[in-house]
Design a protein around this motif. Structure first.
Motif, PDB file in Angstrom:
ATOM      1  N   THR A 108       0.837  -1.203   0.000  1.00 14.68           N
ATOM      2  CA  THR A 108       0.000   0.000   0.000  1.00 14.68           C
ATOM      3  C   THR A 108       0.867   1.248   0.000  1.00 14.68           C
ATOM      4  OG1 THR A 108      -1.771  -1.135   1.197  1.00 14.68           O
ATOM      5  CG2 THR A 108      -1.783   1.268   1.260  1.00 14.68           C
ATOM      6  N   CYS A 109       1.888   1.242   0.868  1.00 12.99           N
ATOM      7  CA  CYS A 109       2.824   2.372   0.947  1.00 12.99           C
ATOM      8  C   CYS A 109       3.552   2.561  -0.378  1.00 12.99           C
ATOM      9  CB  CYS A 109       3.814   2.126   2.085  1.00 12.99           C
ATOM     10  SG  CYS A 109       4.983   3.461   2.376  1.00 12.99           S
ATOM     11  N   ASN A 155       1.221   4.122  -3.063  1.00  9.50           N
ATOM     12  CA  ASN A 155       1.004   5.547  -2.825  1.00  9.50           C
ATOM     13  C   ASN A 155       2.259   6.362  -3.111  1.00  9.50           C
ATOM     14  OD1 ASN A 155      -1.608   4.977  -2.029  1.00  9.50           O
ATOM     15  ND2 ASN A 155      -1.101   4.873   0.151  1.00  9.50           N
ATOM     16  N   LYS A 157       2.555   9.279  -5.895  1.00  8.37           N
ATOM     17  CA  LYS A 157       2.778  10.646  -5.400  1.00  8.37           C
ATOM     18  C   LYS A 157       4.061  11.251  -5.944  1.00  8.37           C
ATOM     19  CE  LYS A 157       3.247  13.245  -1.043  1.00  8.37           C
ATOM     20  NZ  LYS A 157       3.229  13.143   0.447  1.00  8.37           N
TER      21      LYS A 157
END
Length: 516
Positions: free
Chosen positions: A192-193, A196, A200
């Motif tokens: 998940t990290c 993202n 980003k």
């Protein structure tokens, strides 16, 4: 302790785990076979190399370790002043330096193969290697005396080595149910990290390696010629929090790797320990690297039946050390008043509620970031330029002290902390910005390591404390009495106060080791 009795120990590890390990004293030119019980009974210093390989073997056979252990690699690295020695150790073993002490290359090669079970045991080869190892110990001892390293190594590093190796040999208990849960959660959190982070910051869908980070930082306008990637990520503010996000991704990756390395049947961990694990003498654990796991996943560590786990950490540690060493009145006031970073954010920068940014900016200043870059970074976070300039003009005495460290490093080609732990310069001429930062870091962080190790020795004397896991400047321990954590806090505070000569009063507190 400098002139205590000692014996050189050689060993051959039984890699099959059947307990057929061999031990040999080298005494008066003779190689004498012995056993584990005799090794731990010796009252003097047991001098050897690669002690980590036989630590658990000795403990399992005798339920203890020798009173004093001097690992030759640790001795050489921790007193040399050369940070490259720590890196080189990962690539070479002790035989790489034995030619300096009279061993022929053929002997070094044969001994290395024999040690790794590539050749049968040959007493003649072992004896010649032992002669060189004995000469190495005596030469290192003499060098340590001449360079002012002997007292620290023998009165702090060696007893801490024994204390912590004993703790790791006893082992760290694992909650298997939590391990199973945390492994699954760490995998999910990492991906998940990563997703993202990639979206980003327009980065590939993988944890970036050094070259990828260099490319990204250069594209964002950072100069890398005189600064490390780690420094830029940790101390320099970034647009859209690239530094913080990268550190968070690296931590998530580390957590899943550490947890993934543990079998779900694991009930006890016995990490490999480096007491002098960095240039500044920080304690590092590896296999597994438990210190690098975030609080979210630390719940896998359990206490033994009937015992409670507690965690004590220094408060405002670096700031307190900087204040005491520099005798800066403004810094001392902020340290004594409470949470320095909160106060600095609110009172001086106008960044109310942004403690993290204030800490990042202050430490960037403290370790030598240029005033212009510092003020520009503060302005990018919303600080008024004049206010930023005034804020970083507060610490005049600290600035004078910092420059005195630079001058000492340039004039003498070395800089040292209290009780040695020196750092040698590798070039001549004016200091680079990186050398300026490294010299201040050596003094501050090296002093922090010394204080922490003295605190560990004091805590180790308390009756109701079983050391479980040293963190960078904190300690997880077991106890049975509700009163014991306060005693550990007092030991931490006194170690800091006394080591710094009363320049500041040490602060420590009981905190949360894990989430939930």
């Amino acid at each position: 302790m400098i002139d205590q009795a000692w014996k050189l120990l050689l060993f051959l590890k039984d890699f099959t785990g059947r307990g057929e390990d061999s031990f040999y004293w080298f005494d008066d030119g003779q190689l004498l076979e012995t056993d584990a019980q005799d090794v731990v009974r010796f009252s003097g210093a047991v001098v050897c190399h690669d002690f980590w390989m036989i630590r658990d073997v000795l403990f399992d056979k005798t339920k203890t370790l020798p009173n004093t252990v001097i690992d030759l690699d640790e001795f050489r690295i921790s007193t040399s002043g050369n940070p490259e020695d720590r890196l080189a150790r990962e690539k070479h073993d002790v035989t790489a330096v034995l030619e300096q002490y009279g061993a022929e290359q053929e002997v070094c090669s044969a001994y290395k193969r024999m040690f790794n079970k590539g050749l049968p045991f040959e007493p003649g080869v072992a004896s010649k290697a032992a002669e060189a190892l004995a000469k190495m110990y005596l030469a290192l001892l003499e060098r340590a005396k001449l360079t002012g390293e002997a007292e620290r190594f023998l009165t702090v590093e060696v007893p801490v080595y024994r204390l912590l190796q004993s703790a790791m040999a006893v082992g760290i208990m694992v909650d298997r149910q939590r391990l199973s849960e945390m492994r699954a959660e760490a995998e999910h959190d990492y991906f998940t990290c990563l997703k993202n982070y990639s979206a980003k910051h327009d980065m590939p869908l993988e944890t970036p390696n050094r070259s990828a980070l260099e490319e990204k930082l250069r594209a964002d306008g950072f100069e890398l010629d005189d600064v490390s990637i780690e420094y830029l990520l940790e101390y320099v503010p970034h647009q859209r929090d690239f530094g913080s996000d990268t550190i968070a991704l690296q931590a998530a990756d580390t957590a899943r790797r550490v947890l993934g390395s543990l079998a779900l049947s694991t009930t006890i961990m016995r990490p490999v320990l480096d007491v002098f694990g960095s240039r500044t003498s920080r304690i590092h654990l590896r296999s597994p690297s438990l210190q690098n796991m975030s609080k979210k996943y630390r719940g896998i560590i359990a206490g033994r039946e009937g015992a409670e786990l507690s965690y004590v950490d220094f408060d405002q540690y670096e700031v307190g050390i900087m204040a005491a060493l520099s005798k800066d009145c403004e810094l001392m006031k902020l340290y004594a008043a409470g949470d320095m970073y909160d106060l600095f954010a609110t009172t001086h920068l106008g960044l109310s509620g942004n403690r993290k940014a204030a800490k990042q900016l202050f430490l960037s200043y403290a370790y030598g970031m240029s005033k212009k870059a510092l003020i520009d970074a503060a302005v990018s976070l919303g600080v008024d330029r004049t206010r930023a300039k005034n804020a970083f003009g507060l610490f005049a005495q600290y600035e004078t002290w910092k420059r005195s460290v630079w001058a000492d490093f340039q004039a003498n080609g070395r800089v040292a902390t209290l009780l040695g732990n020196h750092y040698l310069r590798e070039r001549d001429g004016p200091l680079t910005a990186k050398e300026q930062r490294s010299s201040v870091s050596q003094v501050v962080q090296g002093t922090a390591s010394l204080i922490f190790k003295r605190a560990l020795l004091d805590v180790g004397k308390l009756d109701d404390v079983t050391i479980v896991l040293p963190m960078h400047d904190a300690l997880l321990f077991e106890h049975t009495s509700a009163d014991t954590p306060n005693k550990v806090v007092t030991a931490f505070e006194n170690a800091m106060t006394n080591t710094l000569g009363g320049g500041v009063r040490g602060k420590a507190s009981v905190g949360a080791f894990a989430m939930g």
